[in-house]
Write an enzyme that holds these catalytic residues in place. Structure first.
Site, short mmCIF file in Angstrom:
data_model
loop_
_atom_site.label_atom_id
_atom_site.label_comp_id
_atom_site.label_asym_id
_atom_site.label_seq_id
_atom_site.Cartn_x
_atom_site.Cartn_y
_atom_site.Cartn_z
N GLU A 262 3.02 -9.33 -0.50
CA GLU A 262 3.86 -8.14 -0.49
C GLU A 262 3.51 -7.18 -1.64
OE1 GLU A 262 5.99 -6.95 1.76
OE2 GLU A 262 6.19 -5.23 0.43
N THR A 306 5.25 -2.18 5.51
CA THR A 306 4.89 -3.51 5.97
C THR A 306 4.60 -3.54 7.48
OG1 THR A 306 6.16 -4.64 4.26
CG2 THR A 306 5.72 -5.89 6.23
N HIS A 422 8.50 -7.24 -4.27
CA HIS A 422 8.87 -6.01 -3.57
C HIS A 422 9.71 -5.15 -4.50
CE1 HIS A 422 10.69 -3.28 -0.69
NE2 HIS A 422 9.85 -3.72 0.24
N ASP A 481 -0.31 -5.77 1.52
CA ASP A 481 0.06 -4.89 2.64
C ASP A 481 0.00 -3.41 2.29
OD1 ASP A 481 2.37 -5.13 1.06
OD2 ASP A 481 3.74 -5.11 2.78
N HIS A 482 0.37 -3.07 1.05
CA HIS A 482 0.36 -1.66 0.64
C HIS A 482 0.60 -1.59 -0.86
CE1 HIS A 482 4.70 -2.19 0.55
NE2 HIS A 482 4.65 -2.61 1.81
C1 GP9 Z 1 11.25 -6.63 4.78
C2 GP9 Z 1 9.92 -6.55 4.17
C3 GP9 Z 1 9.73 -5.28 3.37
O1 GP9 Z 1 11.44 -7.60 5.73
O2 GP9 Z 1 8.90 -6.86 5.00
O3 GP9 Z 1 9.19 -4.24 4.05
P1 GP9 Z 1 8.57 -2.98 3.26
O4 GP9 Z 1 9.69 -2.30 2.54
O5 GP9 Z 1 7.55 -3.49 2.30
O6 GP9 Z 1 7.97 -2.14 4.31
MN MN Z 2 5.69 -4.43 2.36
#
Ligand code: GP9
Ligand code: MN
Length: 687
Positions: A262, A306, A422, A481-482
């Site tokens: 993440e 995500t 996150h 992911d980003h």
């Molecule tokens: C929530 C998680 C976060 O389930 O995958 O998503 P994001 O904010 O990173 O797009």
């Molecule tokens: Mn994410």
């Protein structure tokens, strides 16, 4: 005095306006009680509590107010009918939510034909007696009218006043939306989760928004034709990259782990704070001779974050320019995604995530992608201390996931989506054993601490894979992911990168994320090829020995000699080994020097731009028009969403049966004994 007050109230109730206000009040109170007792909306903090309490009011005023335009008894009955219909909607959602932790959508009602088919239990089992209490206020109101406790006000209600009330409710609605949006920006544009829309705007607004979205979606869908596929096929046939014989089929039949790191950026690899590595285990993995580690790999997400990453990774289709394709097009569209492809190769497929299943509409989209299992937050034991931010802490998540992984028949394709790293990078003291950075930017500084925690969680999981022997017969794919630090933090980014100032070029390069493929015996090394998330699926499929002569995938195999190194960002900017384009500026990728292009360079840049724009818009056409419904690649069987249910008891039953049918799981091979004694974690919560 008291009787005077009583008199005035009963006088008011005997007017049309009084009755209307009473009906609205009762409706709002019961809606609020339902919010609190029947749904888990994840309300945090005073402002959200306040928004939740007031959010039923504007819509109730507006919809009940329709009755005020009619006269006499009809007006009263109409009010009751509106109340009843809205209550039925609440009721249906209570029942649906109990099973799916999500709200009903028109797509689901329309698309799957019968919702009941997808329910794990029969309706009688999931309807609770207490659910019917929401109809009580209507019965009371009707009783009051029938027994003339409240008299019907026969005088016509002035149209002017009705209009005024309608106008007022709309103003209130807009105001409420403004307030909600100040707490959660992008509520309707980025969409996130149905729970959010209900929490912030209310059940009625959710219904209206959902109807609007479904309508928009089916309009584009109905305009699309089978022949629209031709130009896409023509384009893709042109751009396919032949597999590299050194790698093609090398990992055939192995298990696959996709580990979603993440918000993890490439700069964290080998990064040090106070002389200490932030992610020592990931760094080692990065350098491992059996790991192919890409160091020019970019995330390509837009608002869907995500979910955009997941869409690219498992479909090789781009996310949309606005919103999240998983939310808007996840339930209705046809897909030919990684889980479905591998399922048809004999794989067990499962996604793991410690958040509620509804986020990014995963619970529904994963069915379209053909996931057999979705182990969401419902599958993990939890205590308040186990979670932070969106859900389960990574160390606990990996351990609990392992408990299910050991039961999956092999070979399996498993995706694990981590969470702790996150924004806003929260972590309790007992889990924090790494120094924060000292840029002074509060949202940036703890980033390395949660990244460090993720690194430890990852290492614990890898140890388990080693001990159980899973490491030897699995391919492990890691990706970020980003970004974790957005472009709004220029001064802090400059400090992190030890630079005086940050240019647009630096920010573009800051979008690099890790991408690593590891397998025992795999020829590894640092690979400088340029690529992005769109390229993962073709790369992986080639390693597993799946040829893509006829699939609809916009990326190309990163290991192929014909791989296309032009990396498109979702806004049309791009990076290639030579050029980095941001807005109207072009930089030299090698040096970061701002380019004043000569005519030859101008032509090259224009041609890349043309390619990028075409590719993005063709991918969008596939999603908007649901074009994959017109085209099924040879050897692929269309996914039937009805084959899947992720409801807990059903899922567990299915797992047991699968294991009996095909006793190839780690646990089965261990004489049906759990291997969890091999899982070592230092998570303080579990001590
Ligand atoms: C929530 C998680 C976060 O389930 O995958 O998503 P994001 O904010 O990173 O797009
Ligand atoms: Mn994410």
């Amino acid at each position: 005095m008291i009787s005077d007050k009583k008199y005035r109230i009963s006088n008011l109730l005997n007017t049309r306006l009084g009755f209307y206000l009473l009906a609205v009040l009762l409706f709002c109170i019961k809606t609020y009680i339902v919010y609190q007792t029947k749904f888990t909306l994840g309300v945090k903090g005073g402002l959200q509590e306040f928004i939740l309490a007031i959010n039923p009011i504007p819509a109730a005023l507006l919809t009940f107010g329709v009755a005020l335009y009619f006269s006499g008894r009809l007006s009263y009955w109409l009010m009751m009918i509106i109340d009843f219909l809205e209550t039925v909607w609440i009721f249906a959602n209570i029942v649906y939510y109990r099973e799916f932790s999500d709200f009903l959508s028109l797509g689901i009602i329309k698309g799957s034909g019968n919702v009941q088919n997808n329910l794990g239990k029969s309706l009688a089992e999931i309807v609770h007696f207490s659910d019917f209490f929401i109809f009580i206020d209507i019965l009371i109101l009707i009783g009051l009218l029938v027994f003339k406790v409240i008299r019907v006000d026969a005088q016509p209600f002035k149209k002017r006043y009705a209009l005024l009330l309608s106008g007022l409710s709309i103003i209130l609605m807009v105001g409420e939306y403004g307030l909600a949006n100040s707490d959660r920006t992008g509520l309707l544009t980025r969409t996130f989760d149905n729970n959010y829309i209900v929490k912030y705007l209310g059940l009625n607004e959710y219904a209206a928004f959902n109807a609007y979205q479904t309508q928009k979606e089916s309009a584009t869908r109905s305009h699309a034709k089978a022949s629209d596929m031709d130009s896409i096929l023509k384009y893709l046939d042109h751009s396919r990259a032949k597999p590299n014989p050194v790698y093609f089929g090398k990992e055939k039949g192995k298990n696959v782990f996709i580990i979603h790191l993440e918000s993890f950026q490439q700069f964290l690899i080998n990064y040090k704070v106070d002389g200490k590595e932030v992610t020592p285990h990931l760094n080692k993995f990065f350098r491992n001779r059996n790991t192919i580690s890409f160091d020019n790999f970019y995330h390509q997400v837009a608002q869907g974050k995500t979910s955009d990453a997941e869409m690219m990774l498992e479909n090789s289709l781009y996310g949309l320019p606005q919103g999240s394709a998983m939310v808007t097009y996840g339930s209705q569209n046809t897909y030919q995604a990684a889980p479905a492809i591998l399922d048809q190769d004999g794989y067990t497929t499962a996604a793991f995530h410690g958040d509620v299943p509804s986020f990014w509409n995963r619970d529904s989209t994963y069915k379209s992608w053909g996931y057999q299992y979705f182990f969401s937050s419902q599958y993990y034991k939890t205590k308040p201390s186990y979670s932070v931010g969106y859900g389960l802490k990574d160390k606990i998540f990996f351990r609990d996931a392992a408990n299910y992984i050991q039961q999956l028949p092999q070979p399996f394709y498993v995706k694990l989506i981590t969470l702790t790293n996150h924004y806003p990078y929260l972590l309790d003291k007992q889990n924090t054993d790494f120094p924060a950075t000292k840029t002074g930017d509060k949202t940036v500084d703890p980033y390395v601490q949660t990244a460090h925690y993720l690194d430890q969680a990852f290492a614990e999981f890898m140890n388990y894979l080693r001990k159980t022997g899973l490491m030897k017969n699995s391919v492990i794919v890691l990706y970020g992911d980003h970004y974790g630090i957005s472009n709004n933090h220029r001064p802090a980014i400059a400090q992190l990168l030890h630079k005086k100032t940050i240019t647009d070029y630096d920010l573009a390069q800051f979008q690099k994320v890790p991408f690593m493929i590891h397998a025992t015996g795999l020829k590894g090394g640092i690979n400088h090829t340029y690529g992005g998330e769109i390229d993962v699926l073709p790369t992986l499929l080639h390693l597993l020995g799946d040829k893509d002569n006829n699939t609809i995938q916009f990326g190309t195999d990163l290991l192929s000699r014909q791989h296309d190194q032009r990396v498109a960002f979702r806004n049309g900017d791009f990076v290639t080994p030579r050029y980095t384009k941001v807005g109207s500026n072009v930089y030299l990728t090698k040096t970061g020097k701002l380019l004043k292009p000569n005519s030859k360079q101008k032509a090259q840049i224009a041609s890349i731009q043309n390619h990028v724009t075409t590719e993005l818009s063709l991918s969008d056409r596939v999603i908007y028009g649901d074009l994959l419904r017109f085209y099924t690649p040879k050897g692929f069987k269309k996914v039937n969403r009805k084959d899947f249910t992720y409801q807990y008891t059903k899922g567990m039953e299915q797992l047991k049966q699968a294991d009996q049918r095909r006793p190839t799981s780690i646990e089965a091979k261990n004489g049906n004994k759990s291997t969890m004694n091999l899982y070592k974690t230092d998570a303080p919560e579990l001590k």
